[in-house]
Write an enzyme that holds these catalytic residues in place. Structure first.
Site, PDB file in Angstrom:
ATOM      1  N   ARG A 166       0.745  -1.091  -0.070  1.00 11.74           N
ATOM      2  CA  ARG A 166      -0.168  -0.134  -0.168  1.00 11.74           C
ATOM      3  C   ARG A 166       0.671   1.260  -0.084  1.00 11.74           C
ATOM      4  NH1 ARG A 166      -2.704  -3.903   1.554  1.00 11.74           N
ATOM      5  NH2 ARG A 166      -1.014  -4.427   3.076  1.00 11.74           N
ATOM      6  N   THR A 167       1.898   1.451   0.856  1.00 14.39           N
ATOM      7  CA  THR A 167       2.516   2.416   0.752  1.00 14.39           C
ATOM      8  C   THR A 167       3.345   2.852  -0.316  1.00 14.39           C
ATOM      9  OG1 THR A 167       2.882   1.939   3.342  1.00 14.39           O
ATOM     10  CG2 THR A 167       4.178   3.953   2.297  1.00 14.39           C
ATOM     11  N   LYS A 193      26.409  -4.813  -2.492  1.00 14.39           N
ATOM     12  CA  LYS A 193      27.956  -4.598  -2.519  1.00 14.39           C
ATOM     13  C   LYS A 193      28.355  -3.844  -1.167  1.00 14.39           C
ATOM     14  CE  LYS A 193      27.321  -3.937  -7.378  1.00 14.39           C
ATOM     15  NZ  LYS A 193      27.343  -2.859  -8.329  1.00 14.39           N
ATOM     16  N   ARG A 217      11.571   3.596   2.753  1.00 12.07           N
ATOM     17  CA  ARG A 217      11.106   2.704   3.793  1.00 12.07           C
ATOM     18  C   ARG A 217      12.399   1.863   4.228  1.00 12.07           C
ATOM     19  NH1 ARG A 217       6.155  -1.238   4.409  1.00 12.07           N
ATOM     20  NH2 ARG A 217       5.253   0.903   5.089  1.00 12.07           N
ATOM     21  N   HIS A 238       5.854   6.004  11.219  1.00 12.35           N
ATOM     22  CA  HIS A 238       5.234   5.810  10.036  1.00 12.35           C
ATOM     23  C   HIS A 238       4.322   7.086   9.714  1.00 12.35           C
ATOM     24  CE1 HIS A 238       3.799   4.204   6.354  1.00 12.35           C
ATOM     25  NE2 HIS A 238       3.566   3.160   6.536  1.00 12.35           N
TER      26      HIS A 238
END
Lengths: 309, 150
Positions: free
Chosen positions: A57-58, A86, A107, A135
């Site tokens: 959703r986000t 890496k 995120r 959030h």
């Protein structure tokens, strides 16, 4: 009110008038978010979408919001295919995204990652979830959902249910609802109670939250039931998770005791904590709540990188 | 007459009223004795009218208040005495600065400040006594500050 260039890292960075302004502005975006009207105020702008952790959703609603405003999106949702594999630092990754775009949405599994990103980026950074931390855009869309359904936020009786220890959305939301003077009840298994500092913050704002493990009793006079998933990925060991998963299930039998206009919200994804039979009842607001992420995030993108309505 | 266990100093700094058994940590916070060649005396568990305390005497160096204030993290009641010619020339109580950088590590193992990123730990001071600090990055408040000193 000027949000241009502002980072959005934690709901605590915003005053109540600023939150009100964002929520009002989000209302103006609803028709555009649905695709019923067209707008291109972010034409020529590029958003970096850096998802170091899974998201449905986000990530999609940020991408949708940017596209609905006429902007473009670059980024990744699998950090395993980036130079992080890496050994590149987050700081260097942010420096790159900063030079390629007008805004960064991030995120990340580590708490504080978005705050760190602001130290290495000139462009605004929006926190799309940092581990068990903050959030803020979920919090804002939750407030937007309560406001649009209940016409006001203050005075509502709200239950926050489930994983209150590790759940980042409930930490931000408890704080924000306290700003508005909502009545809070925290319902969770003993081992997943709301952290002390969150409870203290609510108290500092004049709210006296009630903590209990009894959902049946608490639900009777509640206006908003905010359900969260017990998050397996946040538990230090599987044994602790197995002890508490399945403690609460919302089904039609439980809702017989609830108010008719009770709304049930959930940041999603849900597992077994809400029985699918609830989806077709008027109580179920969680899919609309997920849609509300689009107008809310359109508002934030528009406010932070210009092109206001 | 009661004999002093640590002799008075002619010039330098005396840190008094350090919380008992914290003198070594105080020295670690101050980065002493690195680069210091004069005598440093440490007294631990000294009896006083308020119970037990620690004392540190640093000869021939006047500590900057800003530098010393950091020790309020573990000894909020400590006092600093600047000594000149065996006399107390200045005396003040420690006071935490608004921000603590690079002294305490975050108690949250998944805080980004505990990873290999090019940043120092950073805390906002939210209470002087008892000392309470909040991580700038993850917003967690460590309960065990003394154990978290880098």
């Amino acid at each position: 009110m000027n949000f241009k260039g502002k980072d959005i890292i934690s709901i605590k960075d915003f005053s109540k008038p600023e939150i009100n302004y964002i929520l009002d502005y989000s209302k103006k975006m609803v028709d555009f978010a649905k695709g019923e009207k067209y707008i291109d105020i972010l034409k020529g702008k590029v958003m970096s979408s850096l998802f170091f952790e899974p998201s449905t959703r986000t990530m999609l609603s940020f991408g949708c919001a940017m596209n609905r405003l006429g902007g473009r999106v670059i980024g990744f949702s699998d950090p395993g295919k980036t130079s992080q594999k890496k050994g590149e630092s987050l700081a260097d990754t942010i420096r790159m995204a900063d030079s390629y775009s007008d805004l960064i949405v991030i995120r990340h599994p580590q708490e504080g990652a978005a705050r760190l990103a602001t130290e290495f980026a000139e462009v605004p950074v929006i926190n799309a979830g940092d581990g068990a931390g903050q959030h803020p855009t979920q919090c804002l869309l939750d407030l937007f959902t309560i406001l649009t359904e209940k016409k006001k936020i203050e005075g509502n009786k709200v239950i926050l249910l489930g994983d209150l220890k590790y759940g980042r959305t409930v930490h931000s939301l408890a704080y924000a609802l306290s700003l508005y003077g909502a009545e809070l009840t925290f319902v969770s298994p003993k081992s997943l109670e709301m952290p002390r500092e969150v409870v203290d913050e609510c108290k500092d704002l004049g709210v006296k939250p009630v903590s209990t493990s009894n959902l049946e009793k608490s639900i009777r006079d509640t206006d908003v039931l905010y359900v969260t998933r017990i998050q397996k990925e946040r538990f230090p060991d599987a044994e602790e998770y197995n002890k508490v998963v399945g403690t609460y299930t919302i089904d039609n039998k439980l809702l017989q005791n609830a108010k008719k206009d009770l709304i049930i919200m959930h940041p999603l994804p849900r597992l077994a904590e809400i029985n699918p039979e609830v989806d077709t009842t008027p109580h179920a607001l969680y899919f609309k709540e997920a849609f509300n992420g689009v107008p809310l995030r359109m508002a934030l993108l528009s406010l932070t990188i210009g092109g206001e309505l | 007459m009661k004999e002093l266990k640590i002799q008075p100093i002619e010039n330098g700094t005396v840190i008094d009223h350090i919380t008992a058994c914290n003198a070594i940590k105080v020295l670690r916070i101050l980065g002493i004795p690195e680069g210091h060649s004069s005598t440093i005396s440490v007294a631990i568990n000294v009896k006083s009218h308020l119970g037990k305390k620690d004392i540190v005497k640093i000869e021939n160096r006047e500590l900057d208040p800003k530098e010393v204030n950091k020790i309020a993290l573990i000894s909020p009641k400590a006092t600093i005495n600047i000594i000149r010619d065996f006399e107390v020339a200045e005396k003040f109580k420690v006071k935490l600065p608004k921000e603590i950088v690079g002294i305490v590590c975050c108690s949250n193992p998944t805080c980004v400040s505990n990873s290999n990123e090019p940043v120092k730990s950073r805390f906002k001071v939210i209470s002087q006594d008892p000392a309470k600090i909040k991580c700038y990055y993850c917003e967690r408040e460590p309960d065990d500050i003394a154990e978290r000193i880098i």
